[in-house]
Design a protein around this motif. Structure first.
Motif, PDB file in Angstrom:
ATOM      1  N   LEU A   1       0.797  -1.230   0.000  1.00 36.31           N
ATOM      2  CA  LEU A   1       0.000   0.000   0.000  1.00 36.31           C
ATOM      3  C   LEU A   1       0.828   1.277   0.000  1.00 36.31           C
ATOM      4  O   LEU A   1       0.271   2.363  -0.060  1.00 36.31           O
ATOM      5  CB  LEU A   1      -0.964   0.006   1.191  1.00 36.31           C
ATOM      6  N   THR A   2       2.145   1.153   0.064  1.00 41.05           N
ATOM      7  CA  THR A   2       3.000   2.328   0.017  1.00 41.05           C
ATOM      8  C   THR A   2       3.896   2.227  -1.215  1.00 41.05           C
ATOM      9  O   THR A   2       4.914   1.564  -1.203  1.00 41.05           O
ATOM     10  CB  THR A   2       3.865   2.438   1.285  1.00 41.05           C
ATOM     11  N   LEU A   3       3.469   2.876  -2.288  1.00 39.76           N
ATOM     12  CA  LEU A   3       4.214   2.899  -3.538  1.00 39.76           C
ATOM     13  C   LEU A   3       4.698   4.316  -3.793  1.00 39.76           C
ATOM     14  O   LEU A   3       4.134   5.277  -3.260  1.00 39.76           O
ATOM     15  CB  LEU A   3       3.314   2.451  -4.691  1.00 39.76           C
ATOM     16  N   PRO A   4       5.725   4.486  -4.625  1.00 41.94           N
ATOM     17  CA  PRO A   4       6.213   5.842  -4.888  1.00 41.94           C
ATOM     18  C   PRO A   4       5.167   6.762  -5.512  1.00 41.94           C
ATOM     19  O   PRO A   4       5.180   7.969  -5.278  1.00 41.94           O
ATOM     20  CB  PRO A   4       7.373   5.625  -5.869  1.00 41.94           C
ATOM     21  N   ASP A   5       4.251   6.185  -6.295  1.00 42.65           N
ATOM     22  CA  ASP A   5       3.275   7.026  -6.996  1.00 42.65           C
ATOM     23  C   ASP A   5       1.831   6.868  -6.516  1.00 42.65           C
ATOM     24  O   ASP A   5       0.915   7.424  -7.117  1.00 42.65           O
ATOM     25  CB  ASP A   5       3.360   6.790  -8.506  1.00 42.65           C
ATOM     26  N   ALA A   6       1.620   6.133  -5.425  1.00 41.52           N
ATOM     27  CA  ALA A   6       0.271   6.001  -4.861  1.00 41.52           C
ATOM     28  C   ALA A   6       0.360   5.350  -3.490  1.00 41.52           C
ATOM     29  O   ALA A   6       1.240   4.539  -3.236  1.00 41.52           O
ATOM     30  CB  ALA A   6      -0.616   5.162  -5.773  1.00 41.52           C
ATOM     31  N   THR A   7      -0.564   5.706  -2.638  1.00 38.22           N
ATOM     32  CA  THR A   7      -0.608   5.084  -1.319  1.00 38.22           C
ATOM     33  C   THR A   7      -2.039   4.706  -0.971  1.00 38.22           C
ATOM     34  O   THR A   7      -2.997   5.287  -1.477  1.00 38.22           O
ATOM     35  CB  THR A   7      -0.068   6.023  -0.214  1.00 38.22           C
ATOM     36  N   GLY A   8      -2.152   3.711  -0.121  1.00 41.91           N
ATOM     37  CA  GLY A   8      -3.441   3.322   0.449  1.00 41.91           C
ATOM     38  C   GLY A   8      -4.483   2.959  -0.578  1.00 41.91           C
ATOM     39  O   GLY A   8      -4.208   2.304  -1.582  1.00 41.91           O
ATOM     40  N   CYS A   9      -5.683   3.410  -0.321  1.00 40.40           N
ATOM     41  CA  CYS A   9      -6.835   3.036  -1.133  1.00 40.40           C
ATOM     42  C   CYS A   9      -6.773   3.584  -2.554  1.00 40.40           C
ATOM     43  O   CYS A   9      -7.439   3.067  -3.442  1.00 40.40           O
ATOM     44  CB  CYS A   9      -8.122   3.480  -0.453  1.00 40.40           C
ATOM     45  N   THR A  10      -5.967   4.589  -2.792  1.00 39.82           N
ATOM     46  CA  THR A  10      -5.822   5.118  -4.149  1.00 39.82           C
ATOM     47  C   THR A  10      -5.339   4.032  -5.090  1.00 39.82           C
ATOM     48  O   THR A  10      -5.864   3.861  -6.190  1.00 39.82           O
ATOM     49  CB  THR A  10      -4.844   6.308  -4.172  1.00 39.82           C
ATOM     50  N   ALA A  11      -4.340   3.270  -4.660  1.00 44.17           N
ATOM     51  CA  ALA A  11      -3.816   2.185  -5.491  1.00 44.17           C
ATOM     52  C   ALA A  11      -4.885   1.125  -5.718  1.00 44.17           C
ATOM     53  O   ALA A  11      -5.059   0.638  -6.841  1.00 44.17           O
ATOM     54  CB  ALA A  11      -2.579   1.579  -4.834  1.00 44.17           C
ATOM     55  N   LEU A  12      -5.603   0.756  -4.680  1.00 49.15           N
ATOM     56  CA  LEU A  12      -6.661  -0.252  -4.807  1.00 49.15           C
ATOM     57  C   LEU A  12      -7.747   0.200  -5.773  1.00 49.15           C
ATOM     58  O   LEU A  12      -8.210  -0.569  -6.618  1.00 49.15           O
ATOM     59  CB  LEU A  12      -7.271  -0.552  -3.448  1.00 49.15           C
ATOM     60  N   GLU A  13      -8.159   1.434  -5.648  1.00 51.34           N
ATOM     61  CA  GLU A  13      -9.209   1.967  -6.508  1.00 51.34           C
ATOM     62  C   GLU A  13      -8.792   1.908  -7.977  1.00 51.34           C
ATOM     63  O   GLU A  13      -9.569   1.486  -8.844  1.00 51.34           O
ATOM     64  CB  GLU A  13      -9.516   3.406  -6.108  1.00 51.34           C
ATOM     65  N   ARG A  14      -7.565   2.266  -8.262  1.00 48.50           N
ATOM     66  CA  ARG A  14      -7.094   2.284  -9.653  1.00 48.50           C
ATOM     67  C   ARG A  14      -6.906   0.874 -10.200  1.00 48.50           C
ATOM     68  O   ARG A  14      -7.191   0.622 -11.364  1.00 48.50           O
ATOM     69  CB  ARG A  14      -5.828   3.114  -9.749  1.00 48.50           C
ATOM     70  N   ILE A  15      -6.452  -0.056  -9.357  1.00 45.68           N
ATOM     71  CA  ILE A  15      -6.324  -1.444  -9.808  1.00 45.68           C
ATOM     72  C   ILE A  15      -7.701  -2.037 -10.079  1.00 45.68           C
ATOM     73  O   ILE A  15      -7.914  -2.715 -11.079  1.00 45.68           O
ATOM     74  CB  ILE A  15      -5.530  -2.286  -8.789  1.00 45.68           C
ATOM     75  N   ARG A  16      -8.652  -1.782  -9.204  1.00 43.51           N
ATOM     76  CA  ARG A  16     -10.013  -2.292  -9.404  1.00 43.51           C
ATOM     77  C   ARG A  16     -10.632  -1.750 -10.695  1.00 43.51           C
ATOM     78  O   ARG A  16     -11.432  -2.420 -11.339  1.00 43.51           O
ATOM     79  CB  ARG A  16     -10.911  -1.949  -8.215  1.00 43.51           C
ATOM     80  N   ALA A  17     -10.248  -0.558 -11.098  1.00 44.44           N
ATOM     81  CA  ALA A  17     -10.792   0.021 -12.328  1.00 44.44           C
ATOM     82  C   ALA A  17     -10.378  -0.785 -13.558  1.00 44.44           C
ATOM     83  O   ALA A  17     -11.142  -0.882 -14.519  1.00 44.44           O
ATOM     84  CB  ALA A  17     -10.348   1.474 -12.471  1.00 44.44           C
TER      85      ALA A  17
END
Length: 93
Positions: free
Chosen positions: A40-56
């Motif tokens: 959940l801690t990436l250089p270009d996204a953190t937390g639920c932002t990453a999950l939301e974009r992957i789910r898209a």
């Protein structure tokens, strides 16, 4: 983790990406994946932002979340994104 997954699943395709942008690009390629392991801690996204974009781009793909935070809290925060499992990065003493 990468070597462990390669040993456990020797015939499964494995793609390691260190950014959300790289992961999204890999998910949109023709190679089908069975699972996403997401920190959940990436250089270009953190937390639920990453999950939301992957789910898209991968609405039904199982996602296992790695976290350094309290796994129970992360499960609650991630519930809307249908996370398959939340795994702590390190054992707590």
């Amino acid at each position: 983790l990468q070597s462990l997954l390669a040993q456990l699943l020797p015939r499964a395709p494995l793609a390691v990406r260190h950014t959300l942008a790289g992961a999204l690009e890999a998910l949109q390629d023709a190679t089908p994946f069975a699972l996403v392991v997401l920190d959940l801690t990436l250089p270009d996204a953190t937390g639920c932002t990453a999950l939301e974009r992957i789910r898209a781009v991968a609405p039904t793909l199982p996602i296992v979340v790695l976290t350094g935070q309290d796994p129970a809290e992360v499960r609650v925060a991630c519930a809307a994104y249908r996370v398959s499992a939340v795994v702590p990065k390190a054992a707590r003493s």
